[in-house]
Design a protein around this motif. Structure first.
Motif, short mmCIF file in Angstrom:
data_model
loop_
_atom_site.label_atom_id
_atom_site.label_comp_id
_atom_site.label_asym_id
_atom_site.label_seq_id
_atom_site.Cartn_x
_atom_site.Cartn_y
_atom_site.Cartn_z
N ARG A 165 0.83 -1.20 0.00
CA ARG A 165 0.00 0.00 0.00
C ARG A 165 0.86 1.26 0.00
O ARG A 165 0.83 2.07 0.93
CB ARG A 165 -0.94 -0.01 1.20
N ILE A 166 1.62 1.45 -1.06
CA ILE A 166 2.58 2.56 -1.08
C ILE A 166 1.87 3.91 -1.13
O ILE A 166 2.47 4.93 -0.77
CB ILE A 166 3.57 2.43 -2.25
N SER A 167 0.61 3.93 -1.54
CA SER A 167 -0.11 5.20 -1.58
C SER A 167 -0.34 5.77 -0.19
O SER A 167 -0.60 6.96 -0.03
CB SER A 167 -1.45 5.01 -2.29
N SER A 168 -0.19 4.94 0.83
CA SER A 168 -0.40 5.40 2.21
C SER A 168 0.86 5.97 2.84
O SER A 168 0.82 6.48 3.96
CB SER A 168 -0.91 4.24 3.07
N ILE A 169 1.99 5.92 2.13
CA ILE A 169 3.26 6.40 2.69
C ILE A 169 3.35 7.91 2.59
O ILE A 169 3.17 8.49 1.52
CB ILE A 169 4.46 5.75 1.96
N ASN A 170 3.68 8.55 3.71
CA ASN A 170 3.92 10.00 3.71
C ASN A 170 5.40 10.34 3.84
O ASN A 170 5.86 11.33 3.27
CB ASN A 170 3.16 10.65 4.88
N VAL A 171 6.10 9.55 4.62
CA VAL A 171 7.51 9.81 4.88
C VAL A 171 8.28 8.51 4.78
O VAL A 171 7.84 7.48 5.31
CB VAL A 171 7.74 10.42 6.28
N MET A 172 9.41 8.56 4.10
CA MET A 172 10.34 7.42 4.11
C MET A 172 11.68 7.90 4.61
O MET A 172 12.03 9.09 4.47
CB MET A 172 10.49 6.82 2.71
N GLY A 173 12.43 6.99 5.19
CA GLY A 173 13.70 7.42 5.72
C GLY A 173 14.59 6.27 6.11
O GLY A 173 14.27 5.10 5.90
N TRP A 174 15.73 6.65 6.67
CA TRP A 174 16.73 5.70 7.12
C TRP A 174 17.08 6.00 8.57
O TRP A 174 17.25 7.16 8.96
CB TRP A 174 17.99 5.81 6.27
N PHE A 175 17.20 4.94 9.34
CA PHE A 175 17.68 4.99 10.70
C PHE A 175 18.81 3.97 10.81
O PHE A 175 18.94 3.09 9.95
CB PHE A 175 16.57 4.65 11.69
#
Length: 115
Positions: A27-37
């Protein structure tokens, strides 16, 4: 749900560069922020960098000026360009996706900076 798969980790000498990739599926349409930790042995997980769907970025203090986060040509890709790597950058790097009712993590990719 969203699944995250990281790639691109490895062993590099101090001063070298690596590029990490994260591909999201589901469900990639629900993604607002992506990141790395990242998480080093014996330490807490810490922010490396995040990018919003609008392209706004945020970096951890220890990587500012050396790392760059960007999105690929499609919404479900995120890249982390790491330059001037230091031994203290050694850690497992995790991709993260946040959105409505969503906070998912990838399995992680090892980055080791050593001579």
């Amino acid at each position: 749900q969203v699944q995250l798969v990281e790639s691109g980790g490895g062993l590099v000498q101090p001063g070298g560069s690596l590029r990490l990739y994260c591909v999201a599926s589901g469900r990639i349409s629900s993604i607002n922020v992506m990141g790395w930790f990242r998480q080093a042995p014996g330490k807490e997980r810490e922010l490396v960098a995040t990018i919003t769907s609008g392209g706004s970025t945020k970096y951890g203090d220890s990587v500012k000026g050396r790392f760059t986060i960007s999105r690929g040509n499609v919404k479900n890709n995120v890249l982390l360009q790491m330059n001037s790597l230091k031994p203290e950058d050694t850690a497992v790097y995790y991709c993260n996706a946040v959105g409505a009712l969503l906070n998912n993590w990838g399995q992680g990719t090892q980055v080791t900076v050593s001579s």
